[in-house]
Design a protein around this motif. Structure first.
Motif, PDB file in Angstrom:
ATOM      1  N   VAL A 262       0.813  -1.205   0.000  1.00 35.66           N
ATOM      2  CA  VAL A 262       0.000   0.000   0.000  1.00 35.66           C
ATOM      3  C   VAL A 262       0.859   1.272   0.000  1.00 35.66           C
ATOM      4  N   PHE A 263       2.124   1.150   0.453  1.00 32.88           N
ATOM      5  CA  PHE A 263       3.015   2.305   0.496  1.00 32.88           C
ATOM      6  C   PHE A 263       3.971   2.353  -0.696  1.00 32.88           C
ATOM      7  N   SER A 264       3.757   1.521  -1.675  1.00 34.43           N
ATOM      8  CA  SER A 264       4.689   1.417  -2.797  1.00 34.43           C
ATOM      9  C   SER A 264       4.779   2.704  -3.618  1.00 34.43           C
ATOM     10  N   GLY A 265       3.766   3.534  -3.560  1.00 29.77           N
ATOM     11  CA  GLY A 265       3.775   4.770  -4.340  1.00 29.77           C
ATOM     12  C   GLY A 265       4.572   5.895  -3.703  1.00 29.77           C
ATOM     13  N   ILE A 266       5.021   5.704  -2.470  1.00 31.01           N
ATOM     14  CA  ILE A 266       5.790   6.744  -1.787  1.00 31.01           C
ATOM     15  C   ILE A 266       7.223   6.739  -2.295  1.00 31.01           C
ATOM     16  N   SER A 267       7.713   7.877  -2.728  1.00 32.26           N
ATOM     17  CA  SER A 267       9.063   7.973  -3.286  1.00 32.26           C
ATOM     18  C   SER A 267      10.107   7.933  -2.178  1.00 32.26           C
ATOM     19  N   ALA A 268      11.365   7.750  -2.590  1.00 32.73           N
ATOM     20  CA  ALA A 268      12.466   7.666  -1.630  1.00 32.73           C
ATOM     21  C   ALA A 268      12.609   8.961  -0.835  1.00 32.73           C
ATOM     22  N   GLY A 269      12.405  10.101  -1.499  1.00 35.73           N
ATOM     23  CA  GLY A 269      12.542  11.382  -0.808  1.00 35.73           C
ATOM     24  C   GLY A 269      11.543  11.546   0.313  1.00 35.73           C
ATOM     25  N   PHE A 270      10.266  11.266   0.027  1.00 33.59           N
ATOM     26  CA  PHE A 270       9.249  11.387   1.061  1.00 33.59           C
ATOM     27  C   PHE A 270       9.403  10.303   2.126  1.00 33.59           C
ATOM     28  N   ALA A 271       9.936   9.157   1.755  1.00 30.26           N
ATOM     29  CA  ALA A 271      10.181   8.098   2.741  1.00 30.26           C
ATOM     30  C   ALA A 271      11.187   8.568   3.785  1.00 30.26           C
ATOM     31  N   ILE A 272      12.233   9.265   3.332  1.00 32.27           N
ATOM     32  CA  ILE A 272      13.224   9.810   4.264  1.00 32.27           C
ATOM     33  C   ILE A 272      12.574  10.819   5.208  1.00 32.27           C
ATOM     34  N   ILE A 273      11.733  11.687   4.639  1.00 33.15           N
ATOM     35  CA  ILE A 273      11.052  12.705   5.450  1.00 33.15           C
ATOM     36  C   ILE A 273      10.161  12.052   6.489  1.00 33.15           C
ATOM     37  N   ILE A 274       9.361  11.074   6.068  1.00 35.69           N
ATOM     38  CA  ILE A 274       8.424  10.405   6.970  1.00 35.69           C
ATOM     39  C   ILE A 274       9.171   9.715   8.109  1.00 35.69           C
ATOM     40  N   CYS A 275      10.222   8.979   7.770  1.00 41.13           N
ATOM     41  CA  CYS A 275      11.001   8.274   8.798  1.00 41.13           C
ATOM     42  C   CYS A 275      11.611   9.254   9.801  1.00 41.13           C
ATOM     43  N   ALA A 276      12.211  10.325   9.300  1.00 39.63           N
ATOM     44  CA  ALA A 276      12.880  11.288  10.173  1.00 39.63           C
ATOM     45  C   ALA A 276      11.899  11.994  11.096  1.00 39.63           C
ATOM     46  N   VAL A 277      10.782  12.443  10.534  1.00 40.09           N
ATOM     47  CA  VAL A 277       9.816  13.220  11.326  1.00 40.09           C
ATOM     48  C   VAL A 277       9.140  12.340  12.377  1.00 40.09           C
ATOM     49  N   ILE A 278       8.660  11.168  11.983  1.00 41.16           N
ATOM     50  CA  ILE A 278       7.939  10.309  12.927  1.00 41.16           C
ATOM     51  C   ILE A 278       8.866   9.804  14.029  1.00 41.16           C
ATOM     52  N   ALA A 279      10.071   9.352  13.649  1.00 41.31           N
ATOM     53  CA  ALA A 279      11.002   8.821  14.645  1.00 41.31           C
ATOM     54  C   ALA A 279      11.440   9.906  15.630  1.00 41.31           C
ATOM     55  N   SER A 280      11.773  11.093  15.115  1.00 46.14           N
ATOM     56  CA  SER A 280      12.212  12.173  16.005  1.00 46.14           C
ATOM     57  C   SER A 280      11.064  12.675  16.878  1.00 46.14           C
ATOM     58  N   ALA A 281       9.858  12.719  16.316  1.00 49.24           N
ATOM     59  CA  ALA A 281       8.699  13.135  17.106  1.00 49.24           C
ATOM     60  C   ALA A 281       8.413  12.127  18.209  1.00 49.24           C
ATOM     61  N   ALA A 282       8.516  10.844  17.901  1.00 47.94           N
ATOM     62  CA  ALA A 282       8.309   9.811  18.919  1.00 47.94           C
ATOM     63  C   ALA A 282       9.350   9.926  20.025  1.00 47.94           C
ATOM     64  N   GLY A 283      10.597  10.205  19.636  1.00 50.76           N
ATOM     65  CA  GLY A 283      11.638  10.382  20.642  1.00 50.76           C
ATOM     66  C   GLY A 283      11.379  11.579  21.538  1.00 50.76           C
ATOM     67  N   ALA A 284      10.895  12.675  20.949  1.00 50.84           N
ATOM     68  CA  ALA A 284      10.614  13.884  21.730  1.00 50.84           C
ATOM     69  C   ALA A 284       9.447  13.682  22.699  1.00 50.84           C
ATOM     70  N   VAL A 285       8.446  12.904  22.259  1.00 52.36           N
ATOM     71  CA  VAL A 285       7.254  12.689  23.087  1.00 52.36           C
ATOM     72  C   VAL A 285       7.524  11.682  24.201  1.00 52.36           C
ATOM     73  N   PHE A 286       8.129  10.560  23.848  1.00 50.70           N
ATOM     74  CA  PHE A 286       8.283   9.470  24.815  1.00 50.70           C
ATOM     75  C   PHE A 286       9.591   9.535  25.596  1.00 50.70           C
ATOM     76  N   PHE A 287      10.609  10.180  25.045  1.00 53.11           N
ATOM     77  CA  PHE A 287      11.905  10.238  25.728  1.00 53.11           C
ATOM     78  C   PHE A 287      12.435  11.672  25.773  1.00 53.11           C
ATOM     79  N   PRO A 288      11.698  12.599  26.371  1.00 53.74           N
ATOM     80  CA  PRO A 288      12.165  13.989  26.402  1.00 53.74           C
ATOM     81  C   PRO A 288      13.459  14.120  27.205  1.00 53.74           C
TER      82      PRO A 288
END
Length: 231
Positions: free
Chosen positions: A199-225
């Motif tokens: 279902v995510f096959s249409g997401i390009s490499a550029g947006f994949a990098i953005i999604i990974c960086a934003v979600i992972a860093s946001a999770a770190g900020a919320v759960f491990f301040p």
């Protein structure tokens, strides 16, 4: 003497940049860049993670929006470093020199500069920045030229250095801090999901990098301040 001290402090950074930028030069050539284009990218950007991500977007025929968002997410930390370091420079550090400071800031240059006692002069910062810039650019040229003249089997093997660089950056910190390890695992899990779930096959490499960086860093900020020292 300030300039000489800056040169001496910048040499170790330049040596590290030279070795890492060889991997970037190889990657840029594999993505279709000429050695001149690879050199200009390094000379005008000076951001390792941003350049690797940017070339990935180029190689996958990404859009300008993808490129802009990718660089914004990855390089936004430099704005904070620039604001912090601008409070430590002396009174003569203004005008064009502020622009130079903003351009030349990297993680390592910032760390060395901010750790100096007293105010930072223009001559010291010039010496500190110029050698790493030369090291990063010259390493890129070496990698790009090797990519053009060496057999593909050898350049492919040398390209492993890129992954070794990221491992060397991430693994030691992840071993020291369980929170960093958790954020890394989150980023890896999201990247794998975006790559292999249909279902995510249409997401390009550029947006994949953005999604990974934003979600992972946001999770770190919320759960491990990070707790700040009130003093």
């Amino acid at each position: 003497m300030d300039f000489t001290k800056g040169i001496k402090d910048g040499i170790p950074i330049a040596l590290g940049y030279f070795s890492v930028s060889i991997a970037f030069g190889l990657m840029a050539v594999e993505a279709g860049c000429t050695w001149v284009e690879a050199m200009l990218i390094s000379l005008t950007n000076l951001t390792s993670a941003g350049q690797f991500a940017g070339v990935t977007v180029l190689a996958h025929m990404g859009t300008y929006i993808e490129m802009a968002l990718t660089q914004l997410v990855i390089n936004s930390r430099y704005a904070l470093m620039g604001i912090s370091l601008s409070q430590k420079v002396n009174a003569r550090f203004k005008g064009l020199w502020r622009v130079i400071l903003g351009f030349a800031i990297t993680d390592e240059i910032f760390a060395v500069a901010i750790g100096q006692e007293g105010e930072i002069s223009r001559r010291y910062f010039a010496g500190l920045a110029i050698i790493p810039i030369i090291g990063w650019t010259s390493g890129t040229i070496v990698g790009a030229v090797l990519g053009n003249i060496m057999p593909e089997i050898i350049t492919s093997a040398l390209g492993v250095a890129l992954y070794g660089m990221f491992i060397a950056v991430v693994v030691p910190k992840a071993r020291e801090n369980i929170h960093v390890l958790a954020v890394v695992i989150i980023a890896v899990a999201i990247s794998v999901a975006l790559r292999y779930i249909p279902v995510f096959s249409g997401i390009s490499a550029g947006f994949a990098i953005i999604i990974c960086a934003v979600i992972a860093s946001a999770a770190g900020a919320v759960f491990f301040p990070v707790k700040e020292d009130k003093q």
